[in-house]
Scaffold this motif. Sequence first.
Motif, PDB file in Angstrom:
ATOM      1  N   ALA A   1       0.826  -1.210   0.000  1.00 40.92           N
ATOM      2  CA  ALA A   1       0.000   0.000   0.000  1.00 40.92           C
ATOM      3  C   ALA A   1       0.860   1.260   0.000  1.00 40.92           C
ATOM      4  O   ALA A   1       0.547   2.249  -0.689  1.00 40.92           O
ATOM      5  N   VAL A   2       1.937   1.254   0.782  1.00 42.39           N
ATOM      6  CA  VAL A   2       2.824   2.421   0.820  1.00 42.39           C
ATOM      7  C   VAL A   2       3.489   2.620  -0.541  1.00 42.39           C
ATOM      8  O   VAL A   2       3.576   3.746  -1.053  1.00 42.39           O
ATOM      9  N   VAL A   3       3.972   1.531  -1.141  1.00 41.94           N
ATOM     10  CA  VAL A   3       4.608   1.632  -2.462  1.00 41.94           C
ATOM     11  C   VAL A   3       3.611   2.159  -3.496  1.00 41.94           C
ATOM     12  O   VAL A   3       3.934   3.040  -4.307  1.00 41.94           O
TER      13      VAL A   3
ATOM     14  N   ALA B   1       0.918   8.823  -6.699  1.00 40.23           N
ATOM     15  CA  ALA B   1       1.060  10.281  -6.578  1.00 40.23           C
ATOM     16  C   ALA B   1       1.833  10.887  -7.739  1.00 40.23           C
ATOM     17  O   ALA B   1       1.710  12.090  -8.008  1.00 40.23           O
ATOM     18  N   VAL B   2       2.630  10.083  -8.447  1.00 43.42           N
ATOM     19  CA  VAL B   2       3.487  10.646  -9.498  1.00 43.42           C
ATOM     20  C   VAL B   2       3.169  10.101 -10.886  1.00 43.42           C
ATOM     21  O   VAL B   2       3.495  10.747 -11.886  1.00 43.42           O
ATOM     22  N   LEU B   3       2.522   8.931 -10.972  1.00 42.49           N
ATOM     23  CA  LEU B   3       2.259   8.339 -12.276  1.00 42.49           C
ATOM     24  C   LEU B   3       1.000   8.920 -12.898  1.00 42.49           C
ATOM     25  O   LEU B   3       0.006   9.175 -12.188  1.00 42.49           O
ATOM     26  N   PRO B   4       0.999   9.122 -14.189  1.00 42.06           N
ATOM     27  CA  PRO B   4      -0.232   9.597 -14.844  1.00 42.06           C
ATOM     28  C   PRO B   4      -1.261   8.474 -14.904  1.00 42.06           C
ATOM     29  O   PRO B   4      -0.920   7.303 -15.075  1.00 42.06           O
TER      30      PRO B   4
ATOM     31  N   GLU C   1      -2.468   5.602 -17.804  1.00 41.92           N
ATOM     32  CA  GLU C   1      -1.349   4.955 -18.482  1.00 41.92           C
ATOM     33  C   GLU C   1      -0.313   4.417 -17.497  1.00 41.92           C
ATOM     34  O   GLU C   1       0.157   3.277 -17.627  1.00 41.92           O
ATOM     35  N   GLY C   2       0.041   5.235 -16.512  1.00 48.03           N
ATOM     36  CA  GLY C   2       1.028   4.786 -15.534  1.00 48.03           C
ATOM     37  C   GLY C   2       0.547   3.598 -14.721  1.00 48.03           C
ATOM     38  O   GLY C   2       1.329   2.713 -14.364  1.00 48.03           O
ATOM     39  N   LEU C   3      -0.754   3.574 -14.420  1.00 51.47           N
ATOM     40  CA  LEU C   3      -1.302   2.468 -13.651  1.00 51.47           C
ATOM     41  C   LEU C   3      -1.303   1.169 -14.470  1.00 51.47           C
ATOM     42  O   LEU C   3      -1.092   0.076 -13.910  1.00 51.47           O
TER      43      LEU C   3
ATOM     44  N   PRO D   1     -11.636   5.703  -6.161  1.00 51.04           N
ATOM     45  CA  PRO D   1     -10.562   6.540  -5.612  1.00 51.04           C
ATOM     46  C   PRO D   1      -9.411   5.702  -5.062  1.00 51.04           C
ATOM     47  O   PRO D   1      -9.556   4.517  -4.803  1.00 51.04           O
ATOM     48  N   GLN D   2      -8.289   6.357  -4.879  1.00 49.21           N
ATOM     49  CA  GLN D   2      -7.118   5.703  -4.305  1.00 49.21           C
ATOM     50  C   GLN D   2      -7.446   5.226  -2.897  1.00 49.21           C
ATOM     51  O   GLN D   2      -8.018   5.958  -2.099  1.00 49.21           O
ATOM     52  N   ALA D   3      -7.097   3.974  -2.576  1.00 48.54           N
ATOM     53  CA  ALA D   3      -7.586   3.375  -1.329  1.00 48.54           C
ATOM     54  C   ALA D   3      -6.491   2.629  -0.578  1.00 48.54           C
ATOM     55  O   ALA D   3      -6.741   1.590   0.018  1.00 48.54           O
ATOM     56  N   SER D   4      -5.272   3.143  -0.572  1.00 45.10           N
ATOM     57  CA  SER D   4      -4.165   2.447   0.090  1.00 45.10           C
ATOM     58  C   SER D   4      -4.399   2.293   1.588  1.00 45.10           C
ATOM     59  O   SER D   4      -4.201   1.225   2.165  1.00 45.10           O
ATOM     60  N   TRP D   5      -4.832   3.385   2.239  1.00 39.61           N
ATOM     61  CA  TRP D   5      -4.903   3.339   3.704  1.00 39.61           C
ATOM     62  C   TRP D   5      -6.079   2.506   4.174  1.00 39.61           C
ATOM     63  O   TRP D   5      -5.974   1.805   5.195  1.00 39.61           O
TER      64      TRP D   5
END
Length: 636
Positions: free
Chosen positions: A419-421, A427-430, A433-435, A474-478
């Motif tokens: 999750a941290v990675v 936060a930085v990948l577009p 495409e980056g995903l 949405p982003q759900a790491s935590w």
Amino acid sequence: MSRPALALPPWLAHALRAQRGPVPWSAVVRGALAAGPLLLVAVLVDRPSIGVVAALGAMLAGTNDRPGSRRASIKRLGVPALAGAAGLFLGAYLGDHAGAVLLTLGLTGLGLVGGAVSAVGPVASGAGTQLLVAAVVGAGMPLPEAGWQRALLFLAGALWLLALRLVLPTPQALVSDFRFDGEREAVASVYEAVAALLAAVGGEAAMARRAALTAALDHAQDALAGPRLRRYASSAAERRLRAQYAAALPLAEAATALAWSGDALPARAADGPRRLAVAVRTGEACGPLPAPARSVPGLRALDDALLHAAEAFDRGGRKSAPKGSSGPIDLGAQQTARHGLHLRPVRAKALLRTVTGAGGREYGLRVALSLGASAAVAQALHHVHWYWLPATAVFLVKPDLGPLVSRVLCRAAGTVLGAVVFAGFAAVLPAPEGLVVLVAVSGALIPVAIRHFAAQTAVITVLVLSLVMVGGEPQASWSRIGETLLACAIVLLVGHLPAPGQRGGNVRARLGRATDAAHAYLAQVLSGADDRAARWALRREAYRTLAEARAAIDRASAELPTLARHTEGTDAVAATLERLVDTTTACAVHLDDTGQLTPQHTERLATLLDELVERRERAGLTSEDDRPANPLNLTA
């Protein structure tokens, strides 16, 4: 004076242990070409949800993409994929038509079935896991496609990885016919294991080498057991491989008998099997083989086995039977289809007995409770990703992934790391495409990360979180970390709850099957029957079931003391069974040579049978696990 090294408790030592071996580059390439490209195509056509489901199917299939033959991979990847597609359809139906209570009850019922089926074996365990994980995802993940469409997409993703497994060549394929590279390598490894055992005879490593030979034979048997290799070989190359595998069986028997005697052998005794291993890999004739001295029955059996192996290799699989055999060794014949590659056909009654036996009931109950409780808690929290909690519980409750506390520690650590990675990359990948690139990289890492549960969890966490974001959530790491820790707590609680009947049902059931197989093998050897193909098949089953029991015992012994105490004494039972099967093999070789047993053999058999009874009683192997104490009425 130096202080003794601090010994870690078994449950912690297991959590820190990782498998070793070369990087499986072929599997890495397949992983990179599986989920990522499927997701990319879906994004390009502006249907990301289709790619998410297909990539999920490819990802779960990738966790089962292990070394072996192409034909064996059809079952290893295909059966769990079918189960996952069925689970996705059922889960989607429950999610659309059932309320929270009925949905929880439905998932609990599926957990009972999926858990019980998982006790059958590795393929069934993979199928049970994918059934339950896909059912939970189908019920909770918001997707626009209908349930049957999701099931087809999931299956398509898994079949895409299977197609890559069947079509893409491997490095070994450059040597000879790429269709049989896995089978060829597996058979060559058997000859190398025979050579290693012969070289270790008389030393401390002999028993470890014998166990390695069993593992190599199991792997080769699985590699040759795929479609078109079940009865009649369809090509000269297949017939040759089958004959080469069959020729290794008497070699393995002779080597085991020599290890039992314990007398060190000259170095040249191992040269013949090594040359045969090279011949398997290159496809060339083995040429003259160095003959061992024929001074004792074991060496005479080894010499005869080498002679017949040389004939089998040079004649391309058409060879005569060894002395005393009831027919040819060629495994293309109907007789050896019964006895050679497949030990005994698994009948529906035997499967049902395994599923409803002590191991299946205990495992099914634990899975059902963990899945039902986690589904109920997740829905009560009203979280948008509620399905993560029960899906995590399904993976955590699987005993074939290691001891319970080890699984929990590795899952928690892997999820936090993953999750941290992912949070950093997101936060930085577009997007997207980056995903998509992140999914492809994660897919390539799965075959390497699978060697340790924490590493596998970290990679899969990155991949799943990427899929969720590509799907529009949405982003759900935590939240992923929080729900994983909650699932760990639930599974720890359920795993330590008292249960009706005896605990350790899986270990006891596997020990019972190993005991039955050992007795059947011993009875056949002492019966005087002249069917060596049947004897070798019974020997294979005895060693294979014993290896499975040993693996289950090792996992159980690494549990916390509150759980490990339920299987105390089972390791002593397995050790006695090992010595009994080894002694039976020595008896078989001696009977072939002289026609009668020495007092040393009969006394040893009687002692081991009595010891087996005593140790079973100490281990508390009673009720449905009872086995005949001394079925042959041997006395010392």
